[in-house]
Motif scaffolding. Structure first.
Motif, PDB file in Angstrom:
ATOM      1  N   SER A  76       6.197  -3.343  -9.694  1.00 24.53           N
ATOM      2  CA  SER A  76       5.273  -3.850  -8.310  1.00 24.53           C
ATOM      3  C   SER A  76       6.047  -4.760  -7.409  1.00 24.53           C
ATOM      4  O   SER A  76       6.972  -5.271  -8.131  1.00 24.53           O
ATOM      5  CB  SER A  76       4.001  -4.483  -8.838  1.00 24.53           C
ATOM      6  OG  SER A  76       4.353  -5.414  -9.747  1.00 24.53           O
ATOM      7  N   TRP A  85      -1.492  -3.416   6.856  1.00 24.52           N
ATOM      8  CA  TRP A  85       0.289  -2.855   6.367  1.00 24.52           C
ATOM      9  C   TRP A  85       0.198  -1.570   6.609  1.00 24.52           C
ATOM     10  O   TRP A  85      -0.410  -0.910   6.188  1.00 24.52           O
ATOM     11  CB  TRP A  85      -0.004  -3.524   4.951  1.00 24.52           C
ATOM     12  CG  TRP A  85       1.359  -3.006   4.075  1.00 24.52           C
ATOM     13  CD1 TRP A  85       1.403  -1.661   3.500  1.00 24.52           C
ATOM     14  CD2 TRP A  85       2.734  -3.652   4.138  1.00 24.52           C
ATOM     15  NE1 TRP A  85       2.816  -1.656   2.758  1.00 24.52           N
ATOM     16  CE2 TRP A  85       3.514  -3.015   3.240  1.00 24.52           C
ATOM     17  CE3 TRP A  85       3.140  -4.857   4.630  1.00 24.52           C
ATOM     18  CZ2 TRP A  85       4.781  -3.263   3.083  1.00 24.52           C
ATOM     19  CZ3 TRP A  85       4.495  -5.289   4.213  1.00 24.52           C
ATOM     20  CH2 TRP A  85       5.196  -4.329   3.428  1.00 24.52           C
ATOM     21  N   TYR A 126      -1.983   5.897  -1.563  1.00 24.03           N
ATOM     22  CA  TYR A 126      -1.861   4.563  -2.246  1.00 24.03           C
ATOM     23  C   TYR A 126      -3.257   3.997  -2.596  1.00 24.03           C
ATOM     24  O   TYR A 126      -3.306   3.066  -3.301  1.00 24.03           O
ATOM     25  CB  TYR A 126      -1.378   3.479  -1.157  1.00 24.03           C
ATOM     26  CG  TYR A 126       0.178   3.611  -0.666  1.00 24.03           C
ATOM     27  CD1 TYR A 126       0.931   2.982  -1.343  1.00 24.03           C
ATOM     28  CD2 TYR A 126       0.210   4.574   0.311  1.00 24.03           C
ATOM     29  CE1 TYR A 126       2.243   3.113  -0.916  1.00 24.03           C
ATOM     30  CE2 TYR A 126       1.636   4.708   0.815  1.00 24.03           C
ATOM     31  CZ  TYR A 126       2.666   4.042   0.188  1.00 24.03           C
ATOM     32  OH  TYR A 126       3.924   4.075   0.482  1.00 24.03           O
ATOM     33  N   ARG A 135      -3.065   1.736  -5.873  1.00 25.34           N
ATOM     34  CA  ARG A 135      -1.832   1.228  -6.033  1.00 25.34           C
ATOM     35  C   ARG A 135      -1.743  -0.148  -4.953  1.00 25.34           C
ATOM     36  O   ARG A 135      -0.559  -0.810  -5.127  1.00 25.34           O
ATOM     37  CB  ARG A 135      -0.462   2.300  -5.761  1.00 25.34           C
ATOM     38  CG  ARG A 135      -0.740   3.364  -6.714  1.00 25.34           C
ATOM     39  CD  ARG A 135       0.858   4.107  -6.635  1.00 25.34           C
ATOM     40  NE  ARG A 135       1.087   4.626  -5.437  1.00 25.34           N
ATOM     41  CZ  ARG A 135       2.090   4.492  -4.790  1.00 25.34           C
ATOM     42  NH1 ARG A 135       2.948   3.543  -5.170  1.00 25.34           N
ATOM     43  NH2 ARG A 135       2.455   5.270  -3.490  1.00 25.34           N
ATOM     44  N   ALA A 136      -2.349  -0.088  -3.811  1.00 26.71           N
ATOM     45  CA  ALA A 136      -2.058  -0.931  -2.952  1.00 26.71           C
ATOM     46  C   ALA A 136      -3.349  -1.859  -2.679  1.00 26.71           C
ATOM     47  O   ALA A 136      -4.531  -1.055  -2.434  1.00 26.71           O
ATOM     48  CB  ALA A 136      -1.712  -0.252  -1.495  1.00 26.71           C
ATOM     49  N   ILE A 160      -0.048  -8.633   0.550  1.00 22.25           N
ATOM     50  CA  ILE A 160       0.048  -6.994   0.014  1.00 22.25           C
ATOM     51  C   ILE A 160       0.811  -6.631  -1.152  1.00 22.25           C
ATOM     52  O   ILE A 160       1.719  -7.347  -1.475  1.00 22.25           O
ATOM     53  CB  ILE A 160       0.910  -6.262   1.116  1.00 22.25           C
ATOM     54  CG1 ILE A 160       0.162  -6.600   2.794  1.00 22.25           C
ATOM     55  CG2 ILE A 160       0.798  -4.910   0.879  1.00 22.25           C
ATOM     56  CD1 ILE A 160      -1.046  -6.339   3.021  1.00 22.25           C
ATOM     57  N   GLU A 161      -0.035  -6.026  -2.231  1.00 21.52           N
ATOM     58  CA  GLU A 161       0.518  -5.908  -3.311  1.00 21.52           C
ATOM     59  C   GLU A 161       0.689  -4.177  -3.678  1.00 21.52           C
ATOM     60  O   GLU A 161      -0.503  -3.796  -3.366  1.00 21.52           O
ATOM     61  CB  GLU A 161      -0.167  -6.369  -4.694  1.00 21.52           C
ATOM     62  CG  GLU A 161       0.429  -6.242  -5.937  1.00 21.52           C
ATOM     63  CD  GLU A 161      -0.490  -7.213  -6.997  1.00 21.52           C
ATOM     64  OE1 GLU A 161      -0.256  -7.047  -8.162  1.00 21.52           O
ATOM     65  OE2 GLU A 161      -1.529  -8.044  -6.846  1.00 21.52           O
ATOM     66  N   ILE A 162       1.801  -3.917  -4.009  1.00 18.44           N
ATOM     67  CA  ILE A 162       1.908  -2.415  -4.188  1.00 18.44           C
ATOM     68  C   ILE A 162       2.432  -2.251  -5.719  1.00 18.44           C
ATOM     69  O   ILE A 162       3.456  -2.865  -6.013  1.00 18.44           O
ATOM     70  CB  ILE A 162       2.985  -1.870  -3.206  1.00 18.44           C
ATOM     71  CG1 ILE A 162       2.381  -2.074  -1.586  1.00 18.44           C
ATOM     72  CG2 ILE A 162       3.111  -0.265  -3.283  1.00 18.44           C
ATOM     73  CD1 ILE A 162       3.495  -1.530  -0.747  1.00 18.44           C
ATOM     74  N   ASP A 217       8.526   5.288  -1.746  1.00 20.84           N
ATOM     75  CA  ASP A 217       7.855   3.974  -0.939  1.00 20.84           C
ATOM     76  C   ASP A 217       8.924   3.384  -0.265  1.00 20.84           C
ATOM     77  O   ASP A 217       8.587   2.208   0.805  1.00 20.84           O
ATOM     78  CB  ASP A 217       7.111   3.145  -2.218  1.00 20.84           C
ATOM     79  CG  ASP A 217       6.053   3.704  -2.849  1.00 20.84           C
ATOM     80  OD1 ASP A 217       5.329   4.611  -1.918  1.00 20.84           O
ATOM     81  OD2 ASP A 217       5.820   3.343  -4.107  1.00 20.84           O
TER      82      ASP A 217
END
Length: 627
Positions: A44, A64, A86, A89-90, A103-105, A112
């Motif tokens: 991540s 984003w 996403y 995941r986002a 923003i966290e992915i 990506d």
């Protein structure tokens, strides 16, 4: 004409482009974030996006998106949108009070990788670009550390390169197109434009150090490197991205006059875990601590500096008085909180006179009444005035017209503009520093320090200086105003010192009791001596009675010895061969009466007869020898 318009537009575009390189007016002027982030495959990554916290931006849409050749496709936004690719995941989280959203992915994939935009609004006016890399290595490379600082604010930077570089040179430099310009290093070098605003301190761990920067300006924004060794040739570096945005300016410069005072107001978070607060004076290779909230004061600043803490509004104020030329410089407000502000204030000493006036040193004998005075100008008429006794932990004011438990009274004569502190009787414990000061709307203003010296308060204390040797000293053994009137009237000489008069009084108060005691002892000694001699006389008479034979009295009549010499009309009568004294009174025809003698009279007569016999024998000795 068309050619002139084309040339004008070309020049305008070039000027705007050049201005954007120094002070970006596009997306980066209001938004800031990392230029590149890297995450591990199936791992991540978190991206921090900073924006100017205006009223509009706080409530506007944050997003984003991923760039392509034709557009920037939104992946996630604060309005609730999430791209199907996403899902799960986002995420996006906004912190409007801090001007920040993240923003966290997660579950990163090779697909990506690419270029993204982090923005505010529904168009591309406020954004910055971020490049995302996905690595198959086990360790993520260190990225540039991002700092988003308000104008005139401060930042703390930590750099750690390990014990291998414990003795190596440490430095901070700012990146330009072709080189990294030095800001500060551990060899004592500093860029003049950062003088007094940057500080480099060692940490306990070898190879680790901190950099403090304060009073940041818009032009301080840019890319920096902290490193060890020499840039470009040896050692290591760490990239730092600092962005300074517009904000309210804070106090950066104060001015003071010789013998005057200044106050510096410092800020901290009262809700934070802040235990240590202190003020230090900046120098190239460090910052010398002058005072802290625990009462530690540098020896040379005793009586000159004090700290007032106000946790309710998160401020502490440091007052410095008795200013000297060498007090000019940069002063830093410091705390032990890592995220706390470290602010710097420059002090300049300028020509002028203090507004608060008074005697700077007073010398007085114990038990004397005293009134310390402080005059103030008209501009302080509506201000709160106070006197306080200085301590290393505080100088708690005695507000005008109030009286404390020690009996000290503060009076303010507004007609003559004089603030006085009155003592009924000065005690040795009253010796120390006293401050006269003013306050206005909760802020501490100008102060004046006075030292009260008590004669004999401590062993080896200094004697009072004469008026001729110290114009700032006053001696209060007697009323100085009365003495001045005596001098003016010619009753007292100006050269006569009230100190000598006070010393005479002290000397008499000591000698009089000693004299009384001496006379009492002398009287007791004389009485004892008299009794001794009286007893010794009685013993001598007794010894004479014991050693004298009765033959000593046989010829007493030869020497004219008489008994009761004070009797009236004494007559001597011879009876045969015996020589006896018969003492009679009245008619000779009356029968004679023998007078009875007491033991005391017999002893006195025996002693007298013995003396007479001794003198007679001595006188006849030569004639007897001839016979």
């Amino acid at each position: 004409m068309t050619l002139l318009v084309f040339i004008f537009l070309l020049v305008f575009v070039q000027a705007e482009s050049a201005d954007g390189q120094l002070y970006p007016q596009t997306s980066s002027s209001s938004m800031l974030g990392p230029r590149q982030v890297t995450g591990l495959l199936h791992g991540s990554v978190t991206v921090k996006c900073f924006y100017k916290a205006t009223r509009v931006n706080k409530h506007d849409r944050k997003y984003w998106c991923k760039e392509s050749t034709r557009q920037c496709s939104t992946i996630v936004s604060s309005n609730g949108y999430l791209s199907r690719e996403y899902e799960g995941r986002a995420t996006i989280t906004d912190f409007p009070d801090y001007g920040l959203f993240t923003i966290e992915i997660s579950d990163l994939r090779k697909s990506d990788m690419g270029s993204y935009k982090c923005g505010v609004g529904i168009n591309d006016k406020l954004f910055f670009k971020v490049k995302l890399d996905v690595s198959e290595d086990s360790v993520v490379p260190e990225e540039a550390q991002l700092f988003y600082i308000k104008q005139q604010g401060a930042v703390t930077i930590s750099c750690d390169f390990g014990s291998d570089y414990g003795t190596a040179r440490k430095y901070l430099c700012r990146m330009t197109e072709n080189q990294c310009s030095l800001v500060i290093d551990t060899y004592g070098n500093i860029n003049p434009s950062y003088k007094g605003r940057v500080l480099l301190n060692y940490n306990e761990a070898p190879g680790s150090f901190n950099i403090f920067m304060t009073q940041l300006k818009r032009q301080d924004s840019g890319l920096y490197l902290c490193g060890v060794g020499s840039y470009g040739t040896s050692g290591e570096t760490k990239e730092l991205n600092i962005h300074v945005y517009e904000g309210n300016t804070e106090q950066a410069l104060v001015k003071g006059v010789p013998d005057g005072s200044v106050s510096v107001e410092c800020y901290y978070d009262p809700k934070g875990n802040v235990t240590l607060k202190y003020l230090c004076k900046w120098k190239i290779n460090g910052c010398t601590q002058l005072i802290d909230n625990f009462g530690d004061v540098l020896d040379s600043y005793e009586g000159r500096i004090v700290m007032h803490d106000n946790p309710e509004n998160g401020t502490f104020t440091v007052i410095l008085n008795q200013l000297q030329e060498n007090d000019a410089g940069y002063y830093w407000c410091m705390t032990d909180g890592e995220q706390e502000k470290k602010s710097a204030t420059e002090l300049k000493i300028v020509e002028g006179q203090p507004n608060l006036r008074g005697v700077k040193e007073i010398i007085v004998v114990p038990g004397s009444p005293l009134s310390m005075t402080c005059s103030y100008p008209c501009k302080y008429y509506s201000y709160s005035k106070y006197w306080c006794k200085w301590k290393n932990t505080a100088c708690d004011p005695l507000i005008s017209y109030e009286q404390n438990q020690t009996g000290l009274v503060v009076n303010c004569d507004q007609d003559s503009r004089i603030l006085s502190l009155n003592f009924d009787q000065v005690a040795p414990t009253d010796q120390g520093w006293y401050w006269c000061g003013v306050k206005h709307e909760g802020h501490y203003g100008e102060t004046m320090a006075v030292y009260l010296r008590i004669q004999g308060a401590f062993p080896g204390s200094e004697e009072a200086p004469s008026a001729e040797s110290n114009n700032d000293a006053a001696i209060f053994g007697i009323d100085s105003r009365l003495r001045k009137s005596k001098i003016a009237a010619g009753v007292e000489s100006p050269t006569e010192s009230p100190t000598e008069d006070n010393n005479s009084k002290v000397l008499l108060s000591v000698l009089i009791p000693l004299g009384v005691m001496f006379l009492l002892l002398a009287a007791i000694f004389a009485f004892v001596k008299f009794r001794f001699f009286k007893n010794s006389d009685r013993v001598s008479v007794a010894s004479y009675r014991t050693n004298i034979s009765m033959t000593d009295f046989e010829n007493a009549s030869q020497y004219g010895a008489k008994d009761n010499s004070c009797m009236e009309e004494s007559h001597e009568t011879q009876l045969g061969e015996m020589n006896e004294y018969v003492i009679t009174t009245g008619s000779p025809k009356e029968a004679p009466k023998t007078t009875k003698r007491g033991s005391k009279e017999e002893a006195e007569m025996a002693y007298s007869t013995f003396l007479l016999n001794s003198e007679s024998i001595s006188a006849q000795a030569p004639s007897n020898n001839k016979t």
